[in-house]
Scaffold this motif. Structure first.
Motif, PDB file in Angstrom:
ATOM      1  N   THR A  87       1.388  -1.280   0.038  1.00 15.05           N
ATOM      2  CA  THR A  87       0.157  -0.370  -0.054  1.00 15.05           C
ATOM      3  C   THR A  87       0.981   1.360  -0.132  1.00 15.05           C
ATOM      4  O   THR A  87       0.595   2.567  -0.689  1.00 15.05           O
ATOM      5  CB  THR A  87      -0.904   0.123   0.952  1.00 15.05           C
ATOM      6  N   THR A 102      -8.212   1.717  -1.063  1.00 14.55           N
ATOM      7  CA  THR A 102      -8.938   1.183  -0.575  1.00 14.55           C
ATOM      8  C   THR A 102     -10.232   0.232  -1.200  1.00 14.55           C
ATOM      9  O   THR A 102     -10.301  -0.774  -0.651  1.00 14.55           O
ATOM     10  CB  THR A 102      -9.909   1.842   0.250  1.00 14.55           C
ATOM     11  N   ILE A 103     -10.318   1.155  -1.431  1.00 20.32           N
ATOM     12  CA  ILE A 103     -11.631   0.555  -3.197  1.00 20.32           C
ATOM     13  C   ILE A 103     -11.066  -1.121  -3.611  1.00 20.32           C
ATOM     14  O   ILE A 103     -11.864  -1.541  -4.262  1.00 20.32           O
ATOM     15  CB  ILE A 103     -11.572   1.875  -4.543  1.00 20.32           C
ATOM     16  N   SER A 106     -10.164  -3.458  -1.605  1.00 16.26           N
ATOM     17  CA  SER A 106     -11.250  -4.613  -1.015  1.00 16.26           C
ATOM     18  C   SER A 106     -12.294  -4.881  -2.354  1.00 16.26           C
ATOM     19  O   SER A 106     -13.128  -6.104  -2.092  1.00 16.26           O
ATOM     20  CB  SER A 106     -12.308  -2.865  -1.207  1.00 16.26           C
ATOM     21  N   ALA A 107     -11.766  -4.769  -3.398  1.00 11.65           N
ATOM     22  CA  ALA A 107     -12.277  -5.531  -4.594  1.00 11.65           C
ATOM     23  C   ALA A 107     -11.721  -6.796  -4.932  1.00 11.65           C
ATOM     24  O   ALA A 107     -12.012  -7.741  -5.113  1.00 11.65           O
ATOM     25  CB  ALA A 107     -11.923  -4.779  -5.828  1.00 11.65           C
ATOM     26  N   LEU A 109     -10.081  -8.279  -2.357  1.00 13.12           N
ATOM     27  CA  LEU A 109     -10.226  -9.752  -1.454  1.00 13.12           C
ATOM     28  C   LEU A 109     -11.518 -10.010  -1.489  1.00 13.12           C
ATOM     29  O   LEU A 109     -11.364 -11.581  -1.385  1.00 13.12           O
ATOM     30  CB  LEU A 109      -9.640  -8.547  -0.041  1.00 13.12           C
ATOM     31  N   ALA A 110     -12.802  -9.393  -2.111  1.00 14.27           N
ATOM     32  CA  ALA A 110     -13.141  -9.899  -2.802  1.00 14.27           C
ATOM     33  C   ALA A 110     -13.746 -10.679  -3.487  1.00 14.27           C
ATOM     34  O   ALA A 110     -14.213 -12.141  -3.823  1.00 14.27           O
ATOM     35  CB  ALA A 110     -14.758  -8.822  -3.114  1.00 14.27           C
ATOM     36  N   THR A 144      -6.164  -8.433   3.309  1.00 12.57           N
ATOM     37  CA  THR A 144      -6.732  -7.359   4.337  1.00 12.57           C
ATOM     38  C   THR A 144      -5.517  -7.025   4.744  1.00 12.57           C
ATOM     39  O   THR A 144      -5.873  -5.827   5.632  1.00 12.57           O
ATOM     40  CB  THR A 144      -6.848  -8.777   5.879  1.00 12.57           C
ATOM     41  N   LEU A 147      -5.683  -3.854   2.355  1.00 15.79           N
ATOM     42  CA  LEU A 147      -6.881  -3.489   2.699  1.00 15.79           C
ATOM     43  C   LEU A 147      -6.751  -2.407   4.028  1.00 15.79           C
ATOM     44  O   LEU A 147      -7.795  -1.518   4.009  1.00 15.79           O
ATOM     45  CB  LEU A 147      -7.570  -3.709   2.238  1.00 15.79           C
ATOM     46  N   ALA A 151      -6.998   2.087   4.317  1.00  9.14           N
ATOM     47  CA  ALA A 151      -8.168   2.202   5.124  1.00  9.14           C
ATOM     48  C   ALA A 151      -7.556   2.730   6.409  1.00  9.14           C
ATOM     49  O   ALA A 151      -8.782   4.577   6.338  1.00  9.14           O
ATOM     50  CB  ALA A 151      -9.404   0.670   5.409  1.00  9.14           C
ATOM     51  N   LEU A 194     -14.096 -10.212   8.973  1.00  9.79           N
ATOM     52  CA  LEU A 194     -14.666  -8.323   9.173  1.00  9.79           C
ATOM     53  C   LEU A 194     -13.674  -7.741  10.112  1.00  9.79           C
ATOM     54  O   LEU A 194     -12.464  -7.295  10.458  1.00  9.79           O
ATOM     55  CB  LEU A 194     -15.608  -7.954   9.255  1.00  9.79           C
ATOM     56  N   ILE A 197     -10.105  -7.914   9.210  1.00  8.56           N
ATOM     57  CA  ILE A 197      -9.305  -6.838   8.619  1.00  8.56           C
ATOM     58  C   ILE A 197      -9.558  -5.715   9.513  1.00  8.56           C
ATOM     59  O   ILE A 197      -8.668  -4.899   8.819  1.00  8.56           O
ATOM     60  CB  ILE A 197     -10.946  -6.326   7.291  1.00  8.56           C
TER      61      ILE A 197
END
Length: 254
Positions: A87, A102-103, A106-107, A109-110, A144, A147, A151, A194, A197
């Motif tokens: 990062t 951050t976005i 997140s994507a 990790l998803a 994680t 991210l 974040a 969650l 993270i």
């Protein structure tokens, strides 16, 4: 114990697990700063060195075929450092904004969770008993940390909350997740990931609070002292885990 059931390769979730995980992510933040700034390696050289060390640690970890505290937590500490550096490189060297990172993570990790579930049919950490599942697990862990770094920095720096307020904010989020799990029926797999993270920015915020100079809102302990304190605590808990065999479990085959 069923002698035919394989041992899980990652630890079961206990109080010790969360304690050492929080310390590992805190050290990941301060150790990355120490290597890149205090020792003068810079982000690029530090990233290359720590990535090489992480690969070696993961080779050791994959070779265990079960949960062994020292190799598992060594990998966690190193992947925490590398995740932070990923990062930091995007933001500081390539000029990518904290909102974008951050976005993006997140994507990422998803997408990892989606592909993991499509491949294995579960995201449970109680069924990591094959090399493929362990590979998905460590890839998710890496994202994680990246991210959580993005974040946490976004809230603390871009939104201007500062280290203390950011730590308190993410701490309250984790408390709400614990309340949801124990009293409201929050899905344990969702709750675990969650919490995993959000412990990253929580630990990083308090790591920065301890290590950063007072003029920047920290306590001024410095990266060396802060890293040494948390490393000592990690070693002590790993020694206890090894002696007590806390965290070992047989997996449920599915």
């Amino acid at each position: 114990m069923d002698p035919t059931a394989p041992m899980n390769r990652v630890p079961k979730v206990t109080v010790d697990f969360w304690l050492i995980k929080l310390m590992a992510v805190t050290m990941g933040e301060t150790a990355a700063d120490y290597l890149a700034v205090n020792l003068g390696f810079g982000l690029t050289a530090t990233s290359l060195i720590m990535t090489a060390v992480l690969i070696g640690a993961l080779v050791l970890q994959f070779g265990q075929k079960r949960y062994v505290p020292w190799s598992y937590w060594l990998a966690v500490v190193l992947i925490s450092i590398v995740g932070t550096l990923v990062t930091d490189n995007l933001v500081d060297n390539f000029g990518v904004s904290l909102v974008t990172t951050t976005i993006f993570f997140s994507a990422a990790l998803a997408a990892t969770f989606l592909m993991w579930f499509r491949s294995e049919g579960t995201l449970s950490i109680h069924t990591v008993y094959t090399t493929r599942r362990e590979a998905w697990y460590w890839l998710a862990i890496l994202f994680t940390f990246a991210l959580g770094t993005a974040a946490g920095d976004l809230v603390a720096e871009k939104f201007g909350l500062g280290y203390m307020a950011t730590g308190v904010l993410f701490g309250l989020i984790i408390v709400s997740l614990a309340f949801g799990y124990f009293f409201l029926g929050l899905d344990p797999i969702l709750g675990f990931w969650l919490a995993y993270i959000f412990t990253r920015p929580l630990g990083a915020s308090f790591g920065d609070l301890l290590s950063q100079p007072t003029q920047y809102g920290g306590f001024g302990l410095g990266a060396i002292i802060t890293s040494a304190l948390f490393l000592s605590a990690i070693i002590a808990i790993v020694a206890y885990m090894t002696y007590s065999r806390d965290g070992e479990e047989q997996t449920i085959l599915r």
